[in-house]
Design a protein around this motif. Structure first.
Motif, short mmCIF file in Angstrom:
data_model
loop_
_atom_site.label_atom_id
_atom_site.label_comp_id
_atom_site.label_asym_id
_atom_site.label_seq_id
_atom_site.Cartn_x
_atom_site.Cartn_y
_atom_site.Cartn_z
N ASP A 171 -26.85 -3.24 -1.73
CA ASP A 171 -27.82 -4.10 -2.43
C ASP A 171 -27.23 -4.63 -3.72
O ASP A 171 -27.38 -5.81 -4.06
CB ASP A 171 -29.11 -3.34 -2.71
CG ASP A 171 -29.86 -2.98 -1.42
OD1 ASP A 171 -29.56 -3.60 -0.38
OD2 ASP A 171 -30.70 -2.07 -1.47
N ASP A 172 -26.53 -3.73 -4.45
CA ASP A 172 -25.91 -4.16 -5.71
C ASP A 172 -24.86 -5.22 -5.45
O ASP A 172 -24.75 -6.21 -6.20
CB ASP A 172 -25.29 -2.97 -6.43
CG ASP A 172 -26.34 -1.98 -6.91
OD1 ASP A 172 -27.53 -2.36 -6.95
OD2 ASP A 172 -25.96 -0.83 -7.23
N ALA A 173 -24.09 -5.04 -4.39
CA ALA A 173 -23.03 -6.01 -4.09
C ALA A 173 -23.65 -7.35 -3.69
O ALA A 173 -23.15 -8.43 -4.07
CB ALA A 173 -22.14 -5.48 -2.96
N GLY A 183 -23.27 -10.94 -5.59
CA GLY A 183 -22.81 -12.17 -4.92
C GLY A 183 -23.75 -13.34 -5.15
O GLY A 183 -23.30 -14.47 -5.35
N GLN A 184 -25.04 -13.06 -5.16
CA GLN A 184 -26.01 -14.14 -5.41
C GLN A 184 -25.88 -14.67 -6.82
O GLN A 184 -25.98 -15.87 -7.06
CB GLN A 184 -27.43 -13.63 -5.15
CG GLN A 184 -27.71 -13.33 -3.68
CD GLN A 184 -29.09 -12.72 -3.47
OE1 GLN A 184 -29.83 -12.52 -4.45
NE2 GLN A 184 -29.42 -12.42 -2.21
N ARG A 185 -25.63 -13.76 -7.78
CA ARG A 185 -25.48 -14.21 -9.17
C ARG A 185 -24.26 -15.10 -9.32
O ARG A 185 -24.25 -16.07 -10.08
CB ARG A 185 -25.39 -13.00 -10.09
CG ARG A 185 -26.72 -12.29 -10.31
CD ARG A 185 -26.66 -11.34 -11.50
NE ARG A 185 -25.67 -10.30 -11.29
CZ ARG A 185 -25.96 -9.13 -10.70
NH1 ARG A 185 -27.19 -8.90 -10.24
NH2 ARG A 185 -25.03 -8.22 -10.55
N GLN A 186 -23.20 -14.75 -8.57
CA GLN A 186 -21.99 -15.55 -8.68
C GLN A 186 -22.19 -16.93 -8.05
O GLN A 186 -21.61 -17.93 -8.50
CB GLN A 186 -20.84 -14.83 -7.98
CG GLN A 186 -20.38 -13.59 -8.75
CD GLN A 186 -19.26 -12.86 -8.01
OE1 GLN A 186 -18.86 -13.29 -6.93
NE2 GLN A 186 -18.81 -11.77 -8.61
N GLN A 187 -23.03 -17.03 -6.99
CA GLN A 187 -23.24 -18.30 -6.31
C GLN A 187 -24.27 -19.18 -7.03
O GLN A 187 -24.37 -20.38 -6.78
CB GLN A 187 -23.69 -18.04 -4.87
CG GLN A 187 -22.61 -17.37 -4.01
CD GLN A 187 -23.12 -17.02 -2.64
OE1 GLN A 187 -24.26 -17.35 -2.29
NE2 GLN A 187 -22.26 -16.37 -1.85
N ALA A 188 -25.09 -18.59 -7.90
CA ALA A 188 -26.14 -19.38 -8.58
C ALA A 188 -25.51 -20.41 -9.53
O ALA A 188 -24.53 -20.10 -10.22
CB ALA A 188 -27.07 -18.45 -9.36
#
Length: 966
Positions: free
Chosen positions: A952-954, A958-963
């Motif tokens: 879940d943390d990973a 990943g979502q934060r990096q793609q935002a």
């Protein structure tokens, strides 16, 4: 000082002025008081002698007091010295000393050797003999006290006491010690250990009784006129002393093979009436002592008749008639077994070694008499045909190997020697008849001559017409003409000739050199190792005990070494057992040359030697151990092979490590085992720490046998994460043991124990089953578990059906093979590289991956590593711990990672505990990390929760990096 007192008294007498004497004219002298003379004054000078006298008297008294005190002080010192000497003398007495009251209560105890006490000193004081001694011994002590009370002293009372090392005899002497006014008398008791003397006396008495039996039997042999009379007399004389309850002689019936009683005497002879004894091995009547003795042609000694299986059918009869021991002695006539003499004793263990020798002598004498009767019968037949007797006699004597001879009794002049004398002595019959070769008898000829003269005189004393007498069988060592010596056995009779009555010695002599050599060889085999010639275990026990007792008595140390050849089995496997035997012989010779004459060495196992070293301190024992190892390690050449063997040595010291022979040997064995388990080719002394470690190992070994069935094991899982992202890629299944009494036990402690006792196989299989079962549970629960790595021991890996077992477990659980990873140490893959490659290839074909555990700590081959289908190398934690402080560790880790990357093999670092270590490993390109930095070993529930959390943390990261950024 008395002189000064005397002067004081004289001064007092001279200064007396109380009265004065005045003479009157014509009158007797009259005493007139001084004050009645007014015209005469007191003389002041008269007071001076009085004061001087008093002063001298006071000084004298003072000096006399000082002198008296000095005398008393010197007497006190002398008394103290006398008491100290008396105490030292008392403590030096080796016997036990007690002080008792009239009721046998211990008041004081003095023992130089507390081991001789029936109980500890503190437990004796205040207790009576009835409380600490057996009833019989206590009663004897009270009798001795009563006698001392009546007569003032008592001695010679003997008691048998149970001690830790066994029962022992003591002799008790008592003396009454008068008490003071109003104080009761006490008794001084001296107890002396007489056990050896008592046993020796009993043995001597037993020998005397059997000597008497032998003597009377010899008399019976001399007096008997026929074989039947002889047998009956032998039986009668055998029981005459009372030590034997019954005796009987049975002869074999050649037709039926049954033993028929011929003569008997004693208690219980009625059962001989219908007795059935066979000499056939397959007959149920041939399994008793008599049948076995005749069939196997050997004495049968039954020392405990009531408990020996061989006498089971007769236990009831033996109990009825008091048979405690029996002996069956085979009888021969002319060298052929004809029957047996069977004896029954009234006490167990009656047939000691010396008694056995006497009875064998008696049986031999009986056989000689039987031979004599046979010989006399033959002579009677010869005399019946006077004309044929000489020819038949010569034919008989000249065709046998034994020497038949006749010698004139009075002069010892040779009359006849058969031709076989040439073979025995090297002298022809003619040479012997001209002059008996005295040097053939050597220095014993004078004794032999004196004995023959004595025999002749005894025969004369029996009167004219005395019958022939047979003399005891003689054995003598003779010297041949060529200088060689031979042993000769002679059967001699003193026989009067025909009507002349001229006495002659008739004899038959035979060469028994081979028999003597065989007897010596039997003696050697009984006490020495056949291969090396060293003492065997029986002789070792005797010499070991003797050395130990002597040194302990002299308060000297004894070193006990157990030496074992390292990897000796390799020699047997590679060069053959015969080469191994030659190596053992060479090793024994080298060890013997390195020891003193007083040292004892024995071969106690295939490649083990026990060495007992009297009067050797620990420091010198260490030096000698190194010397012995050096002697063993010298190169040995055999059939073109150069062999170098090393040795390990375990050492125990007496009395520090014990005073018992077997205990010292066991402790030396423990020390040797510790060397072999650690670093062979060394030596080690026994220590208490080693004892504790051994006890701990045994405790764990026993507990391990029940740990599985009692459910004491559990499996935990330590995450293996991606070095860069921290995502869980897998886990290592780790075994934990929680013992109900010992608590948690480290795998580092119990895994080696399980490997040594073979339990690692069922334990390892259980771990593999448990890991696969856990994967099945996670899959059934809809979870996506990562791969699980399971450690395999070397023993597991060597199983031929490892692949089949693993595949069966995966198939049974429905778990994909790629979820299982097996780990091996470098050493396990190098024991059999070809087999390792084959097993790993089989499992790889099935999709099961392999990892090399603890890489870098063992011996490995890069060439072999290249050929193995290895998926991952696990870098040992010892390198990771030193990354921050040791450049060499960093270089090693970097080299392993680069090498593995070049070979297409993943790397995993174990024991990562800080961010600095993680960053270094990430920079070097290490693929995976395992350690407390991320998680300790977790339960299955905690582990799967940890996996979900990291995923879940990973995903969130990943979502934060793609935002999109603002």
């Amino acid at each position: 000082m008395p002189r000064l007192l005397l002067l004081g008294f004289l001064a007092l007498a001279g200064g007396e002025v109380g009265r004065k004497v005045l003479p009157g004219p014509g009158l007797a002298a009259e005493a007139v008081p001084a004050q009645s003379l007014p015209s005469q004054r007191r003389d002041p000078a008269g007071a001076l002698p009085l004061s001087v006298g008093l002063a001298l008297l006071a000084a004298g008294l003072l000096g006399w007091n000082v002198q008296l005190r000095r005398r008393l002080h010197r007497r006190d010192q002398a008394l103290q010295r006398s008491e100290a000497q008396a105490l030292a003398t008392l403590q030096a007495i080796p016997d036990l000393l007690f002080e008792m009251d009239r009721q046998g209560r211990y008041l004081a105890v003095q023992a130089q050797d507390p081991e001789q006490l029936v109980a500890q000193r503190e437990l004796l004081l205040g207790r009576s003999v009835h409380e600490v001694m057996p009833p019989a011994a206590a009663a004897t002590c009270l009798e001795a006290l009563a006698e001392a009370d009546r007569r003032g002293s008592a001695r010679g009372h003997q008691i048998l006491l149970p001690l830790p090392e066994g029962e022992r005899w003591f002799e008790v002497s008592v003396a009454r010690k008068p008490g003071g006014p109003g104080t009761p008398d006490t008794y001084v008791v001296l107890s002396r250990d007489i056990h050896e003397r008592k046993i020796a006396l009993e043995e001597l008495q037993r020998q005397i009784r059997f000597y008497a039996i032998l003597s009377r039997c010899n008399d019976a042999i001399l007096a008997s006129r026929s074989e039947a009379e002889l047998m009956q007399r032998i039986c009668d004389e055998a029981i005459s002393s009372g030590v034997l309850r019954m005796a009987w002689i049975g002869l074999v019936d050649p037709a039926s093979g049954q033993v028929k009683p011929q003569a008997w005497a004693g208690v219980g002879t009625d059962y001989l009436t219908d007795i059935q004894i066979s000499i056939a091995a397959d007959s149920p009547y041939g399994q008793g002592p008599t049948g076995l003795s005749i069939r196997e042609d050997r004495p049968f000694w039954c020392q405990d008749y009531q408990h020996d299986p061989a006498t089971a059918p007769w236990h009831g009869r033996g109990e009825q008639f008091g048979w405690k021991a029996s002996a069956s002695l085979p009888l021969h006539r002319g060298g052929t077994g004809i029957g047996a003499l069977t004896l029954y004793a009234s006490e167990a263990n009656a047939f000691t070694a010396s008694v056995q020798r006497l009875l064998l002598d008696m049986a031999t004498d009986l056989e000689l008499a039987l031979d004599r009767f046979a010989f006399e019968a033959e002579q009677e037949q010869l005399r019946a045909a006077v004309l044929q007797s000489e020819r038949q006699y010569r034919e008989l004597t000249e065709t046998i190997n034994d020497v038949v001879w006749r010698i004139e009794a009075p002069s010892l002049r040779p009359l006849y020697f058969s031709p076989s004398v040439q073979q025995l002595w090297g002298y022809g019959p003619e040479a012997v008849l001209r002059e008996l070769p005295l040097r053939a008898y050597g220095p014993r000829f004078r004794l032999w001559r004196q004995q023959r003269q004595l025999d002749y005189r005894r025969w004369q004393e029996r009167g004219r017409g005395a019958s022939p007498i047979s003399l005891p069988l003689e054995e003598m060592q003779l010297r041949r003409r060529d200088g060689r010596t031979v042993w000769v056995e002679s059967s001699i009779s003193l026989v009067p000739q025909g009507s002349s009555g001229r006495p002659e010695f008739h004899g038959v002599s035979r060469d028994i050199t081979s028999r003597k050599q065989a007897e010596r060889e039997v003696e050697r085999l009984a006490h020495f190792d056949q291969l090396t010639g060293l003492a065997n275990r029986d002789l070792l026990n005797q010499e070991f005990q003797f050395v130990l007792n002597s040194c302990l008595r002299e308060q000297e140390p004894v070193a006990v070494m157990l030496l074992n050849l390292d990897h000796f089995q390799v020699i047997n496997d590679s060069l053959g057992s015969e080469a191994g035997d030659r190596l053992l012989v060479e090793t024994a010779q080298r060890l013997r040359r390195s020891l003193r004459n007083s040292d004892v060495i024995a071969r106690v196992g295939g490649d083990e030697f026990l060495i007992v070293l009297p009067k050797l301190k620990a420091r010198d024992a260490a030096i000698l151990a190194t010397t012995l190892q050096g002697a063993v390690a010298e190169a040995w050449h055999d059939d073109g092979h150069e062999v170098v063997v090393t040795a390990s040595v375990g050492i125990a010291m007496a009395p520090d490590d014990g005073r018992d022979r077997d205990l010292l040997a066991r402790k030396a064995s423990l020390a040797l085992h510790d060397v072999k388990q650690g670093q062979p080719n060394g030596y080690r002394f026994f220590t208490d720490e080693l004892q504790a470690r051994t006890a701990r190992t045994m405790q764990l070994s026993n507990a391990l046998r029940f740990a599985l069935e009692r459910g004491e094991f559990r499996v935990v899982y330590q995450p293996q994460v991606d070095t860069a992202t921290g995502v869980v890629l897998g886990a290592e299944a780790l075994l934990r043991w929680q013992h109900p009494e010992l608590g948690p036990i480290s795998p580092a402690e119990f895994i080696p124990v399980a490997e040594r006792n073979g339990l690692i196989l069922p334990i390892g299989r259980w771990v593999l089953e448990e890991a696969i079962h856990q994967l099945q549970q996670w899959i059934d629960a809809g979870q996506a578990p990562p791969r699980i790595a399971v450690n395999l021991s070397a023993l597991q890996f060597r199983q031929a059906d490892l692949a089949e077992q693993t595949v069966a477990l995966l198939a049974g659980a429905g778990v994909p093979a790629d979820l299982l990873e097996l780990e091996l140490t470098e050493t396990a893959t190098m024991e059999n590289p070809a087999g390792a490659r084959r097993t790993i290839h089989q499992l790889d074909q099935l999709g099961i991956r392999f990892a090399i555990d603890d890489f870098g700590t063992g011996y490995s081959s890069l060439s072999n590593l290249r050929q193995l289908k290895v998926y991952k190398l696990k870098i040992d934690a010892s390198f990771i711990r030193d990354l921050n402080v040791n450049a060499d560790a960093r270089a090693i880790v970097t080299g392993i990672v680069n090498m593995a990357r070049g070979m297409g093999i993943r790397t995993l670092a174990e024991g990562v505990e800080c961010l600095t270590e993680r960053r270094f490993l990430e920079r070097q390109g290490c693929d995976e990390i395992q350690g407390y930095l991320f998680a300790k070993p977790l339960s299955p529930e905690a582990f799967i929760a940890y996996v979900a959390r990291t995923r879940d943390d990973a995903a969130a990261a990943g979502q934060r990096q793609q935002a999109p950024t603002a």
